[in-house]
Structure formats: C-alpha cells, structure tokens
Motif scaffolding. Structure first.
Motif, PDB file in Angstrom:
ATOM      1  N   LEU A  54       0.931  -1.120   0.030  1.00 23.76           N
ATOM      2  CA  LEU A  54       0.020  -0.033   0.123  1.00 23.76           C
ATOM      3  C   LEU A  54       0.994   1.104   0.014  1.00 23.76           C
ATOM      4  CD1 LEU A  54      -2.726  -0.953   2.507  1.00 23.76           C
ATOM      5  CD2 LEU A  54      -3.093  -0.603   0.018  1.00 23.76           C
ATOM      6  N   SER A  55       2.168   0.995  -0.037  1.00 18.94           N
ATOM      7  CA  SER A  55       3.074   2.262  -0.370  1.00 18.94           C
ATOM      8  C   SER A  55       3.015   2.912   0.902  1.00 18.94           C
ATOM      9  CB  SER A  55       3.068   3.024  -1.436  1.00 18.94           C
ATOM     10  OG  SER A  55       3.251   2.665  -2.703  1.00 18.94           O
ATOM     11  N   VAL A  56       2.982   2.476   2.287  1.00 22.58           N
ATOM     12  CA  VAL A  56       2.966   3.312   3.475  1.00 22.58           C
ATOM     13  C   VAL A  56       4.101   2.573   4.208  1.00 22.58           C
ATOM     14  CG1 VAL A  56       1.931   3.984   5.392  1.00 22.58           C
ATOM     15  CG2 VAL A  56       0.509   3.596   3.350  1.00 22.58           C
ATOM     16  N   ILE A  74      -6.919   4.933   4.974  1.00 22.98           N
ATOM     17  CA  ILE A  74      -5.895   4.208   5.344  1.00 22.98           C
ATOM     18  C   ILE A  74      -5.070   4.411   6.508  1.00 22.98           C
ATOM     19  CG2 ILE A  74      -3.515   3.628   4.083  1.00 22.98           C
ATOM     20  CD1 ILE A  74      -4.616   4.993   1.723  1.00 22.98           C
ATOM     21  N   VAL A 117      -3.437   7.428   8.104  1.00 23.98           N
ATOM     22  CA  VAL A 117      -2.466   7.739   7.094  1.00 23.98           C
ATOM     23  C   VAL A 117      -2.949   8.687   6.075  1.00 23.98           C
ATOM     24  CG1 VAL A 117      -0.798   6.897   5.313  1.00 23.98           C
ATOM     25  CG2 VAL A 117      -1.026   5.732   7.390  1.00 23.98           C
ATOM     26  N   ARG A 119      -7.122   9.600   3.477  1.00 22.26           N
ATOM     27  CA  ARG A 119      -8.383   9.042   3.411  1.00 22.26           C
ATOM     28  C   ARG A 119      -8.692   9.624   1.936  1.00 22.26           C
ATOM     29  NH1 ARG A 119     -12.916  13.040   6.178  1.00 22.26           N
ATOM     30  NH2 ARG A 119     -12.469  14.955   5.153  1.00 22.26           N
ATOM     31  N   LEU A 123     -15.265   7.995  -4.648  1.00 24.38           N
ATOM     32  CA  LEU A 123     -14.748   8.015  -6.139  1.00 24.38           C
ATOM     33  C   LEU A 123     -15.764   7.543  -7.049  1.00 24.38           C
ATOM     34  CD1 LEU A 123     -11.085   7.883  -5.962  1.00 24.38           C
ATOM     35  CD2 LEU A 123     -12.474  10.077  -5.964  1.00 24.38           C
TER      36      LEU A 123
ATOM     37  N   LEU B   8      -7.156  14.436  -7.253  1.00 26.59           N
ATOM     38  CA  LEU B   8      -7.696  15.132  -6.055  1.00 26.59           C
ATOM     39  C   LEU B   8      -6.836  15.972  -5.378  1.00 26.59           C
ATOM     40  CD1 LEU B   8      -8.381  11.187  -5.203  1.00 26.59           C
ATOM     41  CD2 LEU B   8     -10.131  12.909  -5.683  1.00 26.59           C
ATOM     42  N   LEU B  54      -7.739  15.354   3.195  1.00 18.76           N
ATOM     43  CA  LEU B  54      -7.267  14.102   2.653  1.00 18.76           C
ATOM     44  C   LEU B  54      -6.542  13.077   3.938  1.00 18.76           C
ATOM     45  CD1 LEU B  54      -6.018  14.460  -1.052  1.00 18.76           C
ATOM     46  CD2 LEU B  54      -7.878  13.183  -0.485  1.00 18.76           C
ATOM     47  N   SER B  66      -6.242   9.524  -9.636  1.00 18.47           N
ATOM     48  CA  SER B  66      -7.319   8.351  -9.542  1.00 18.47           C
ATOM     49  C   SER B  66      -7.938   8.259 -11.001  1.00 18.47           C
ATOM     50  CB  SER B  66      -8.479   8.649  -8.225  1.00 18.47           C
ATOM     51  OG  SER B  66      -9.391   7.504  -8.175  1.00 18.47           O
ATOM     52  N   PRO B  68     -10.983   5.437 -13.047  1.00 23.41           N
ATOM     53  CA  PRO B  68     -11.649   4.143 -13.012  1.00 23.41           C
ATOM     54  C   PRO B  68     -10.643   3.177 -13.499  1.00 23.41           C
ATOM     55  CG  PRO B  68     -13.066   5.685 -14.048  1.00 23.41           C
ATOM     56  CD  PRO B  68     -11.568   6.260 -13.904  1.00 23.41           C
ATOM     57  N   THR B  72      -4.911   3.941  -7.205  1.00 22.71           N
ATOM     58  CA  THR B  72      -4.871   5.373  -6.849  1.00 22.71           C
ATOM     59  C   THR B  72      -3.817   5.789  -6.061  1.00 22.71           C
ATOM     60  OG1 THR B  72      -7.423   5.327  -6.613  1.00 22.71           O
ATOM     61  CG2 THR B  72      -6.062   6.900  -5.132  1.00 22.71           C
ATOM     62  N   TYR B  73      -3.175   6.898  -6.340  1.00 21.36           N
ATOM     63  CA  TYR B  73      -1.957   7.287  -5.704  1.00 21.36           C
ATOM     64  C   TYR B  73      -2.315   8.559  -4.709  1.00 21.36           C
ATOM     65  CZ  TYR B  73       1.220   3.610  -7.243  1.00 21.36           C
ATOM     66  OH  TYR B  73       1.982   2.557  -7.826  1.00 21.36           O
ATOM     67  N   ILE B  74      -1.722   8.585  -3.392  1.00 23.65           N
ATOM     68  CA  ILE B  74      -1.737   9.870  -2.615  1.00 23.65           C
ATOM     69  C   ILE B  74      -0.347  10.489  -2.563  1.00 23.65           C
ATOM     70  CG2 ILE B  74      -2.672  11.026  -0.406  1.00 23.65           C
ATOM     71  CD1 ILE B  74      -4.475   8.590  -0.282  1.00 23.65           C
ATOM     72  N   VAL B 116       5.366   9.952  -2.172  1.00 23.69           N
ATOM     73  CA  VAL B 116       4.427   9.039  -1.931  1.00 23.69           C
ATOM     74  C   VAL B 116       3.818   8.953  -0.593  1.00 23.69           C
ATOM     75  CG1 VAL B 116       5.702   6.836  -2.191  1.00 23.69           C
ATOM     76  CG2 VAL B 116       3.352   6.759  -2.793  1.00 23.69           C
ATOM     77  N   VAL B 117       2.497   9.055  -0.416  1.00 25.79           N
ATOM     78  CA  VAL B 117       2.142   8.750   1.130  1.00 25.79           C
ATOM     79  C   VAL B 117       1.551   7.387   1.024  1.00 25.79           C
ATOM     80  CG1 VAL B 117       0.187   9.363   2.446  1.00 25.79           C
ATOM     81  CG2 VAL B 117       1.763  11.128   1.378  1.00 25.79           C
ATOM     82  N   ALA B 118       0.694   6.958   0.056  1.00 29.01           N
ATOM     83  CA  ALA B 118      -0.099   5.674   0.146  1.00 29.01           C
ATOM     84  C   ALA B 118      -0.683   5.300  -1.331  1.00 29.01           C
ATOM     85  CB  ALA B 118      -1.225   5.777   0.980  1.00 29.01           C
ATOM     86  N   ARG B 119      -0.864   4.163  -1.552  1.00 25.76           N
ATOM     87  CA  ARG B 119      -1.758   3.744  -2.595  1.00 25.76           C
ATOM     88  C   ARG B 119      -2.710   2.665  -2.580  1.00 25.76           C
ATOM     89  NH1 ARG B 119       1.838  -0.366  -6.676  1.00 25.76           N
ATOM     90  NH2 ARG B 119       1.645  -2.154  -5.055  1.00 25.76           N
ATOM     91  N   LEU B 120      -3.656   2.714  -3.360  1.00 26.63           N
ATOM     92  CA  LEU B 120      -4.809   1.692  -3.302  1.00 26.63           C
ATOM     93  C   LEU B 120      -5.052   1.086  -4.519  1.00 26.63           C
ATOM     94  CD1 LEU B 120      -7.353   4.129  -1.163  1.00 26.63           C
ATOM     95  CD2 LEU B 120      -6.500   1.936  -0.699  1.00 26.63           C
ATOM     96  N   PRO B 121      -5.205  -0.170  -4.504  1.00 24.36           N
ATOM     97  CA  PRO B 121      -5.789  -0.818  -5.721  1.00 24.36           C
ATOM     98  C   PRO B 121      -6.938  -0.256  -6.229  1.00 24.36           C
ATOM     99  CG  PRO B 121      -6.237  -2.392  -3.639  1.00 24.36           C
ATOM    100  CD  PRO B 121      -5.436  -1.053  -3.352  1.00 24.36           C
TER     101      PRO B 121
END
Lengths: 136, 136
Positions: A54-56, A74, A117, A119, A123, B8, B54, B66, B68, B72-74, B116-121
């Motif tokens: 999750l890149s954290v 997250i 971490v 939110r 989406l 975002l 966020l 982000s 579809p 998603t990357y933060i 990079v802070v986090a990513r989500l599938p």
C-alpha cells in the motif's frame, strides 16, 4: 454494487532494518492471517483483500477500510497479531455502521485517531450518472 | 465509466504552526487554484477534484491521482505554486498513459518517488461481476 465493507491488508509490510523474511513471515502477511482467524471466529461480514504494498512502508502494518460509496481510509502502525486484528475488526464494524465511512470523532478508537495515514472521498459514484439522493 | 483521470486536491492543507488562514488562502486552496490555471493553459484532459482534507495533515500540500480501474496514489509535500502544479500535470500525464496507474519506476518523477504517501488498488471493478479479460 454490493454493500460489502472491505479491509485492505498490505501483506508485504515489514519493519525497516529487519532481515528480509519469507513472504509468509512478513508482518503484513502475519496480520492478514490474524485477521482471517478473527473474521472466521466472529463470522464477521467483511471482505479481506490482500494487497501487495500500500506504499506506506514507514508505518507497518498498514490496512485500509473501503466500501462502495464511502470514504476510504488508510491506517498504519498495527502490530502483526490477533490483538491488533480484534481492534481492527471492532473498528470496521463502526465503519460499516456509517452511511459514508465517517466514524464520528468521539466514537473513533485511538488506533484510528493515531494511525490515520490518508483518506479518499468516495470516487466511484462521482463518475456515474446522477443518482437520486437517499431518503436518509 | 468514463476513462477520465482525476487529480484530487486537498484544499484544506496548511502548514503546521502557521496562523489559521482564510479558507481561500490556505496552501491547499492556493495549489488548487494554481492547478486550475495550468490545466486551463494546457487544455489538459484531467478532472480536478477539490477535497476537504485527505487526512495527510503532516505533509502539505497533498494530492491524489485516480481513475476508474487504476491504482489510486496519494502524494504529499507539494508547494502551493504553479511550478508544483506544472510538475503535477506532467506526472498525471504519465499516470494517464498507463493502463493500471503504475508508472514504471524509472519514468517516475522524483516528486512522486519522494512524495508518495499511500496507494490503493483499483477497487470498483473488484466489486462488479466478473468481466472478461482484456485481450491485451
């Protein structure tokens, strides 16, 4: 879309500076196993989704809460054991009880307050055609 | 679902310890304005989505990419100015060019590597019925 609440679990999470474990021995994988055990024991209505990173990476173990139409959250800093899994399952029940994923601050467990971490807003619905508002 | 790529932007991002600015003067709001300016100048095919917090409050300014069906990357640590907005627009073009949101590491700009802070599938398709695999 089904109304299932999901827990994303980073199965590659590991402590910095530790020797590289076998994949199944990584803290993230151990937390995932602990969550599976607790979900099975409780019969909790939640989906566990294993994610490779999750890149954290600085805040293991990392998880997320997600559901269609809700804010995704997250969280980091979880230990890879069943006690943490119990805390996470208690917290996702609060998340599941909300219409939008926003657990009121006073109800929010300390692990979520301290561990947040990031939110993301819901989406998917934003990309769909306008839906009628729920009656609430 | 449309195939639009979104940025975002946390419009409430602000530096810790600074006096509380008016909402439009917050660094996050200023970055959002800078992004609007650069998007308009370039005619960039991207949606800007203003988000109230966020929850990455220690790493302003924070944004996300982000689309579809993509990861998603933060990202955090952006300055609230047009130079940062240019960097972000260059990076989202790389993101838009990927089928899955995963920019190859060697192509990834430094701002994304460090920020990079986090990513989500990709979550939405996971909740739908099984779709046939793309021919690829």
């Amino acid at each position: 879309m089904p109304d299932r609440n999901s827990i994303l679990v980073c199965v590659t999470c590991r402590a910095a500076g530790e020797p590289l474990e076998a994949p199944a021995e990584r803290p993230g994988a151990r937390l995932y196993q602990a969550l599976m055990n607790v979900v099975a024991r409780r019969g909790a209505p939640v989906d566990l989704i294993a994610v490779e990173c999750l890149s954290v990476c600085k805040r293991p173990c990392t998880i997320g809460f997600s559901a269609p139409g809700k804010w995704t959250y997250i969280y980091g800093d979880f230990a890879p054991n069943e006690r943490a899994a119990e805390t996470i399952l208690d917290a996702v029940a609060l998340y599941a009880a909300t219409p939008d994923g926003l657990i009121p601050w006073k109800q929010r467990p300390d692990a979520l307050k301290k561990g947040v971490v990031a939110r993301l807003p819901p989406l998917a619905p934003r990309n769909d055609v306008d839906l009628p508002e729920a009656a609430e």
